[in-house]
Motif scaffolding. Structure first.
Motif, mmCIF file in Angstrom:
data_model
loop_
_atom_site.group_PDB
_atom_site.id
_atom_site.type_symbol
_atom_site.label_atom_id
_atom_site.label_comp_id
_atom_site.label_asym_id
_atom_site.label_seq_id
_atom_site.Cartn_x
_atom_site.Cartn_y
_atom_site.Cartn_z
ATOM 1 N N ARG A 1 -0.247 4.270 4.829
ATOM 2 C CA ARG A 1 -0.985 3.538 5.848
ATOM 3 C C ARG A 1 -1.921 4.502 6.560
ATOM 4 N NH1 ARG A 1 1.163 0.516 3.119
ATOM 5 N NH2 ARG A 1 2.414 -1.352 3.606
ATOM 6 N N LEU A 2 -3.211 4.166 6.560
ATOM 7 C CA LEU A 2 -4.215 5.003 7.202
ATOM 8 C C LEU A 2 -4.808 4.252 8.381
ATOM 9 C CD1 LEU A 2 -6.080 6.267 3.996
ATOM 10 C CD2 LEU A 2 -4.094 7.279 5.135
ATOM 11 N N GLU A 3 -5.014 4.972 9.472
ATOM 12 C CA GLU A 3 -5.559 4.363 10.682
ATOM 13 C C GLU A 3 -6.596 5.292 11.307
ATOM 14 O OE1 GLU A 3 -2.380 3.463 13.336
ATOM 15 O OE2 GLU A 3 -1.346 2.126 11.927
ATOM 16 N N GLN A 4 -7.739 4.705 11.678
ATOM 17 C CA GLN A 4 -8.785 5.407 12.424
ATOM 18 C C GLN A 4 -9.369 4.422 13.430
ATOM 19 O OE1 GLN A 4 -11.306 6.977 9.113
ATOM 20 N NE2 GLN A 4 -10.919 8.976 10.017
ATOM 21 N N GLY A 5 -8.954 4.547 14.698
ATOM 22 C CA GLY A 5 -9.366 3.560 15.689
ATOM 23 C C GLY A 5 -8.834 2.194 15.309
ATOM 24 N N SER A 6 -9.746 1.220 15.167
ATOM 25 C CA SER A 6 -9.327 -0.125 14.782
ATOM 26 C C SER A 6 -9.248 -0.316 13.267
ATOM 27 C CB SER A 6 -10.297 -1.161 15.366
ATOM 28 O OG SER A 6 -11.613 -0.946 14.858
ATOM 29 N N PHE A 7 -9.630 0.717 12.517
ATOM 30 C CA PHE A 7 -9.631 0.629 11.049
ATOM 31 C C PHE A 7 -8.214 0.792 10.509
ATOM 32 C CE2 PHE A 7 -9.688 2.759 6.930
ATOM 33 C CZ PHE A 7 -10.469 1.893 6.185
ATOM 34 N N ARG A 8 -7.858 -0.012 9.495
ATOM 35 C CA ARG A 8 -6.559 0.067 8.842
ATOM 36 C C ARG A 8 -6.757 -0.027 7.333
ATOM 37 N NH1 ARG A 8 -5.951 0.859 13.427
ATOM 38 N NH2 ARG A 8 -4.358 0.100 14.905
ATOM 39 N N LEU A 9 -6.021 0.794 6.609
ATOM 40 C CA LEU A 9 -6.048 0.727 5.146
ATOM 41 C C LEU A 9 -4.648 1.002 4.617
ATOM 42 C CD1 LEU A 9 -7.781 0.449 2.539
ATOM 43 C CD2 LEU A 9 -8.000 2.944 2.554
#
Length: 231
Positions: free
Chosen positions: A8-16
């Motif tokens: 699970r990757l997160e950058q601010g509101s980004f999710r992948l």
């Protein structure tokens, strides 16, 4: 084998999210809409982005917290990461020793890499004295000498014209096959994916999908990819 285990990757509101494996020696394109997270996925694999959760494994070994320089991989970016003040030989030599303390055997390996990538005799030149295609070959020669089992490409040939790009893709495929390299290539061009990669990993709508047959995917793309390709 490269395994992304419930990543699970997160950058601010980004999710992948990614839960997939890439077989050893496979050549896999990474394709999807702009902003979907293709380069973000590579950043996590290289170690420049720490995942929020999950694991990254290579050959069964957990490398999630391994420092970028200690990971079993090389990466090529669009700007080639060549140092303008160093010669071609020195730029390639960085793949063997970042301090450029090169032995006669190292120089022999560099000359062989120059020959193999069509750069014979150009070792003393600076990057500015080379064409765009030649600069790409220098960067590729450096990864050839590093001989890491995993090679990541983040659109390194996108600035080249069609003929030169096709030539570099063919050379990359040839070198990867010779070394048994596992290859992941981010691309916006489905033709590049079809030319180099029998498999494609689709990144779209917050999910990195497991690799699938490139020809089949491009022949019958899902709605998210169809909209991106304009099909």
């Amino acid at each position: 084998m490269l395994t992304l285990d419930n990543l699970r990757l997160e950058q601010g509101s980004f999710r992948l999210a990614a839960d997939l494996s890439v077989a050893t020696g496979a050549r896999v394109a990474v394709i999807g809409p702009s902003g979907a997270g293709k380069s973000t996925l590579l950043a996590a694999i290289t170690g420049f982005l720490a995942p929020a959760s999950g694991r990254i494994l290579w050959a069964g070994q957990d490398i999630t917290r391994t420092e970028p320089g200690a990971r079993p991989l090389s990466i090529l970016f669009q700007d080639q990461n060549l140092f303008p003040h160093l010669s071609v030989t020195q730029n390639i030599g960085l793949g063997l020793d970042p301090r450029l303390r090169l032995s006669p055997a190292d120089h022999a390996r560099i000359e062989a890499a120059l020959e193999r990538t069509g750069l014979a005799g150009l070792g003393p030149r600076k990057p500015a004295e080379l064409s765009g295609g030649q600069q790409s070959r220098v960067a590729l020669a450096r990864t050839l000498l590093r001989a890491r089992p995993l090679l990541l490409l983040d659109e390194p040939f996108s600035a080249l014209g069609p003929a030169l790009k096709a030539e570099m893709l063919a050379l990359t495929a040839e070198l990867a096959a010779e070394q048994g390299t596992t290859l992941l290539m981010v691309t916006h061009d489905p033709e590049d994916a079809a030319a180099l990669c029998p498999q494609t990993l689709l990144v779209a709508e917050g999910l990195a999908h497991p690799p699938q047959d490139t020809a089949a995917l491009l022949a019958n793309p899902p709605p998210s990819l169809r909209a991106y390709l304009g099909a």
